[in-house]
Enzyme design. Sequence first.
Site, PDB file in Angstrom:
ATOM      1  N   GLU A 353       0.845  -1.195   0.000  1.00 38.42           N
ATOM      2  CA  GLU A 353       0.000   0.000   0.000  1.00 38.42           C
ATOM      3  C   GLU A 353       0.887   1.254   0.000  1.00 38.42           C
ATOM      4  O   GLU A 353       0.490   2.302  -0.506  1.00 38.42           O
ATOM      5  CB  GLU A 353      -0.930  -0.004   1.218  1.00 38.42           C
ATOM      6  CG  GLU A 353      -2.186   0.826   0.996  1.00 38.42           C
ATOM      7  CD  GLU A 353      -3.260   0.615   2.053  1.00 38.42           C
ATOM      8  OE1 GLU A 353      -4.427   0.506   1.693  1.00 38.42           O
ATOM      9  OE2 GLU A 353      -2.911   0.572   3.259  1.00 38.42           O
ATOM     10  N   HIS A 384       7.754 -26.823   2.952  1.00 42.63           N
ATOM     11  CA  HIS A 384       7.049 -28.007   2.466  1.00 42.63           C
ATOM     12  C   HIS A 384       6.087 -27.635   1.343  1.00 42.63           C
ATOM     13  O   HIS A 384       5.201 -28.411   1.010  1.00 42.63           O
ATOM     14  CB  HIS A 384       6.279 -28.669   3.620  1.00 42.63           C
ATOM     15  CG  HIS A 384       7.176 -29.119   4.729  1.00 42.63           C
ATOM     16  ND1 HIS A 384       7.791 -30.360   4.729  1.00 42.63           N
ATOM     17  CD2 HIS A 384       7.616 -28.474   5.836  1.00 42.63           C
ATOM     18  CE1 HIS A 384       8.548 -30.460   5.807  1.00 42.63           C
ATOM     19  NE2 HIS A 384       8.464 -29.323   6.502  1.00 42.63           N
ATOM     20  N   LYS A 512     -13.960   1.258  -3.578  1.00 42.51           N
ATOM     21  CA  LYS A 512     -14.912   1.695  -2.536  1.00 42.51           C
ATOM     22  C   LYS A 512     -16.026   2.509  -3.177  1.00 42.51           C
ATOM     23  O   LYS A 512     -17.206   2.314  -2.883  1.00 42.51           O
ATOM     24  CB  LYS A 512     -14.201   2.588  -1.508  1.00 42.51           C
ATOM     25  CG  LYS A 512     -13.405   1.855  -0.469  1.00 42.51           C
ATOM     26  CD  LYS A 512     -13.007   2.855   0.615  1.00 42.51           C
ATOM     27  CE  LYS A 512     -11.942   2.321   1.534  1.00 42.51           C
ATOM     28  NZ  LYS A 512     -11.457   3.320   2.483  1.00 42.51           N
TER      29      LYS A 512
HETATM   30  C1  G6Q Z   1      -4.090   2.035   5.687  1.00 40.84           C
HETATM   31  C2  G6Q Z   1      -5.262   2.155   4.859  1.00 40.84           C
HETATM   32  C3  G6Q Z   1      -6.431   1.286   5.240  1.00 40.84           C
HETATM   33  C4  G6Q Z   1      -7.223   1.794   6.445  1.00 40.84           C
HETATM   34  C5  G6Q Z   1      -8.546   1.030   6.507  1.00 40.84           C
HETATM   35  C6  G6Q Z   1      -9.368   1.397   7.717  1.00 40.84           C
HETATM   36  O1  G6Q Z   1      -3.114   2.739   5.609  1.00 40.84           O
HETATM   37  O2  G6Q Z   1      -5.607   3.465   4.723  1.00 40.84           O
HETATM   38  O3  G6Q Z   1      -6.047  -0.042   5.473  1.00 40.84           O
HETATM   39  O4  G6Q Z   1      -6.493   1.627   7.615  1.00 40.84           O
HETATM   40  O5  G6Q Z   1      -9.280   1.282   5.337  1.00 40.84           O
HETATM   41  O6  G6Q Z   1      -9.647   2.756   7.733  1.00 40.84           O
HETATM   42  P1  G6Q Z   1     -10.321   3.413   8.980  1.00 40.84           P
HETATM   43  O7  G6Q Z   1      -9.419   3.242  10.140  1.00 40.84           O
HETATM   44  O8  G6Q Z   1     -10.543   4.842   8.619  1.00 40.84           O
HETATM   45  O9  G6Q Z   1     -11.616   2.669   9.205  1.00 40.84           O
END
Ligand code: G6Q
Length: 550
Positions: A353, A384, A512
Site C-alpha cells: 500500500e 514443504h 470503494k
Molecule cells: C491504511 C489504509 C487502510 C485503512 C482502513 C481502515 O493505511 O488506509 O487499510 O487503515 O481502510 O480505515 P479506517 O481506520 O478509517 O476505518
Amino acid sequence: MPDLTRSPAWQALHNHFEQVRHLHMRDLFTQDPKRFQRYSIKLEDFLLDYSKNRITDETESLLLELARDRDVPGWITRMFNGEKINHTEDRAVLHIALRNRANRPILVDGRDVMPEVNAMLEKMRSFCDAIHSQKWRGYTGQPIKDVVNLGVGGSDLGPMMATQALHPYASRDVSVHFVSNVDENHINNTLDNLKPETTLFIIASKSFTTQDTLVNADTAREWFLQASNDTSAIAKHFVAVSNNVAAASAFGIDEQNIFKMWDWVGGRYSLWSTVGLSLAMAIGMDNFEEMLAGAHDMDEHFRTAPLEQNMPVIMALLGIWYNNFFNAQSYAVLPYDQHLRFLPDYLRQADMESNGKSVTRDGEQVDYSTGPVLFGQLGITGQHAFYQLMHQGTKLIPADIIASITNLRCISSHHRMLMANVFAQAEAFMRGKTEDEARAELEAQGITGEQLNVLLPNKIFAGNKPSNMILYHTLNPRNLGRLIALYEHKFFVQGVIWNINSYDQWGVELGKQLAQTVLGELDQDDEVTSHDCSTNGLINYYKSWRSKKV
Ligand code: G6Q
C-alpha cells in the site's frame, strides 16, 4: 536532480550490474572468509546479516551513492522534523512520534505533538488497568472477559499481528478477538462464543466512515442490545478509537471513551497509536510501551547511524538492487516463528500500500519498477510448499528469513530443530547444489547410467538466491518493535529513491466508490444496465439467484 534512471548514480549501478550479474555467492564466500562480519549490522542482540546477497563492495558503495544522490539523509530529517512529506494529503508522517520515548519535541505546524501523544498513552493505561483490575465492569456488574476489536486494514492488521506475536505476554483473564471482515461469518463466529455482559467492543476506525467496520459495529450493538435491552448500557461495552470524534459520538460512544488518533498517523502505521488499544489490552501497557521502546531504538538507529551501517537503508537498497536491476518482481518474508504467522500479511499491506505507486512526487509517470509483490508464510510451512519454486523455479525471489535465538518456552528440542532449518535453508538458497555434487550423491546411492542421466538435471540447484537473515534473542515486545520499525523505514527509503509518496493510498478508493453504487443497485430488484456487460451480467445473475433455494 536528474530523473532517477538518468542520474549518474543509477547509470553507474546499471553498468556495474552487467559486470557482476553472473557472479556466484558461493565464489564470493570462498574469496572472502570475513564476508559475514563485513556484511552484518547489530543493534544489541538484534542482528541483520546481509552477506548472502549478490553484492560486492563496489555494489554496496554504488548503492550507497544512489541513496546519497536521492538525498535519503535529507528525507529522514524531514520525516523526523514533522514536515508534511505526505504531500497529496498535506500531512506530516509521524508514527515515529508515537514511540518517541526520548520525548524530544516534534513540531507539526509549530506545535509540539508530544504532550498529546503522552496524554493518550496515559489514557490507554488507565483504561487497560481499569479492565484488568476489574474496576471497569459490564452492565450486570461482571468483569470484562473478552475484548473485540472491530476494524479493518490498518485498524486491524497491526494489533492482530502483534497480539499473536506477543501471545506469551498476554493476560489470561481477558481474551482479545479481531473482527475485520464485512462477511457476517466473521462476526457471527466470534460472537457465538461470547457473552454480552462480559464483552467490550473497541470500534477502531480512523475515519469512522469505513463501511466494513460500521456494519460490524451495528451488528455488535444489536447483539448487545438484544441481551441488555438498555441503550444506556452501551457506554460500558463500546469504546472507539478514531480521528472523527463527532461520528464516534453520533454512534453512541461516550466522548470520554473515545481514544483519539491523529491525521498524521497513516492507518498501516497506526499500531503504535490508540489503534494498539486492543493489543495493550492483551499484553498490558508496560509491554505495549516496551514495544514502543523497541521501535524507538530502531528509529534512533535509522536517524543517526551512517548510511553504510544503517539497517533499514541497507535493506531498502538491496531491495532496489533486485527489483530494479535483477528485475525481481517479488520478495518473500519468511518468519520461523509460529507467533509471527501474521507478519507477512501485515508487511504485505505496509509495503504494497505504501510503495504500490506509479506516479512520482512531481506527478510524472515512472519509467522504472516500484514496489514489489511481497508474499510469505511461516518459513517452516513454506519449506514443504512454495520453496520448491524459490529453489528451482525460473524466478528470482529474494527472501528475508526471521528467527529468534531462543523461545520463551524453550523446553525441548523443537527450537533447535527449527533453527537447523533456518540456517540450512539460507545456506541452500545461497550455495545450491552443483552438478558434481548431485552426481556424487546419486552415485553414492548406487544410481548410474541412464537412470543417473535422467535424474541428474533435476537434482541440481543453481543456488545464488539472495536472502537476509534477521536474528534476535527472543521475540519480546522490544524486538517486535524493532522488527516492525525496521521494515517501516525500509519502505520509506525505497519510496524516497523511487520518488513516490509512500504515505497516501488513493488506489484503494476506486473500488470503494464503485461498491457504493453497486450497493444501491443491489437494493432494487430491477435489471441493472448501467455497467459493462460483464458487470451487468454478474449483478443480474446474482439477483436472479439470491432468493432461490437450492
Ligand atoms: C491504511 C489504509 C487502510 C485503512 C482502513 C481502515 O493505511 O488506509 O487499510 O487503515 O481502510 O480505515 P479506517 O481506520 O478509517 O476505518
